[in-house]
Design a protein around this motif. Sequence first.
Motif, PDB file in Angstrom:
ATOM      1  N   ASP A  12       0.827  -1.215   0.000  1.00  0.00           N
ATOM      2  CA  ASP A  12       0.000   0.000   0.000  1.00  0.00           C
ATOM      3  C   ASP A  12       0.859   1.262   0.000  1.00  0.00           C
ATOM      4  O   ASP A  12       0.541   2.236  -0.687  1.00  0.00           O
ATOM      5  CB  ASP A  12      -0.952   0.014   1.207  1.00  0.00           C
ATOM      6  N   ALA A  38       1.021   4.153  -2.837  1.00  0.00           N
ATOM      7  CA  ALA A  38       0.841   5.581  -2.546  1.00  0.00           C
ATOM      8  C   ALA A  38       1.971   6.414  -3.163  1.00  0.00           C
ATOM      9  O   ALA A  38       1.721   7.489  -3.726  1.00  0.00           O
ATOM     10  CB  ALA A  38       0.776   5.811  -1.037  1.00  0.00           C
ATOM     11  N   ARG A  68       1.508   6.746  -6.923  1.00  0.00           N
ATOM     12  CA  ARG A  68       0.419   7.643  -7.342  1.00  0.00           C
ATOM     13  C   ARG A  68       0.689   9.111  -7.025  1.00  0.00           C
ATOM     14  O   ARG A  68      -0.066   9.982  -7.442  1.00  0.00           O
ATOM     15  CB  ARG A  68      -0.879   7.209  -6.671  1.00  0.00           C
ATOM     16  N   ASP A  69       1.754   9.394  -6.294  1.00  0.00           N
ATOM     17  CA  ASP A  69       2.056  10.766  -5.884  1.00  0.00           C
ATOM     18  C   ASP A  69       2.844  11.473  -6.984  1.00  0.00           C
ATOM     19  O   ASP A  69       4.041  11.243  -7.156  1.00  0.00           O
ATOM     20  CB  ASP A  69       2.846  10.748  -4.576  1.00  0.00           C
TER      21      ASP A  69
END
Length: 185
Positions: free
Chosen positions: A156, A160, A163-164
Motif C-alpha cells: 500500500d 501511494a 500515485r504521488d
Amino acid sequence: MDANTLLVSKAHAEFRKLRNGEVGDNLRAQGIEYKTIWGLESYRLKEIAAIFLADETLSVEALRDLASALWAEDVRESKMLATRLYPTDAMDESLADEWASAIQYTELADQACMNLFSRCEEAATWVAKWIEEPSDMKRYIALQLAMRLDLTNYADLADAIARDNSEPLWLRTAAHRAATTLTCE
C-alpha cells in the motif's frame, strides 16, 4: 605494499583486462559520473568476485577490508564488486545506512540490494527506516529490498508513492513495480 592494497590492485587488474569502453562511454553519456568507469557488465563482476571468494587464503576479515577499500573508491566497478564481497554477517545497520546514503545511481542501488542488503539478517528493519527517509534514493532502496524480501505489508505504501505526482518519475516507476510485485500471489 600491504596485503589489502595488493588485493585492490588485483581487482583493478581484472577490471583493466575486461574493460568495455563502449559500455563505459554509454554510461557517461547517460549522466553516470564516477572518477573511473571500466564498463564491466554485472556478470563480469560476478566472475571477478568468484575469484576472490574462492581464494581460501582470504579470511572473512580480509574480504571485509577489501570490500571496504573498494567501496571507498569513486570507481563504478569497485563499488559494485564491494557489494558482492562484503560479508553479510559483518554488515550492521550503521554501515548499511552509510553505504545506502552514499549510493547515487539506481544501478548501484540494485546491485547493493541484490548482492548484499537482501542477504543481511536486519534487512527488513532497514526497509522500515529507509522508506520514511526524505532521500529519494533511500526510499528506492527500501522499495527494492521490500520486493526482494517479499514484504507484502509495504504494498500500500509503494502504491501511494507510485500515485504521488510530486515524486520523481523514476521513483514512482519503481514504486509501481514494487506495489504490483508485492500484491501478486
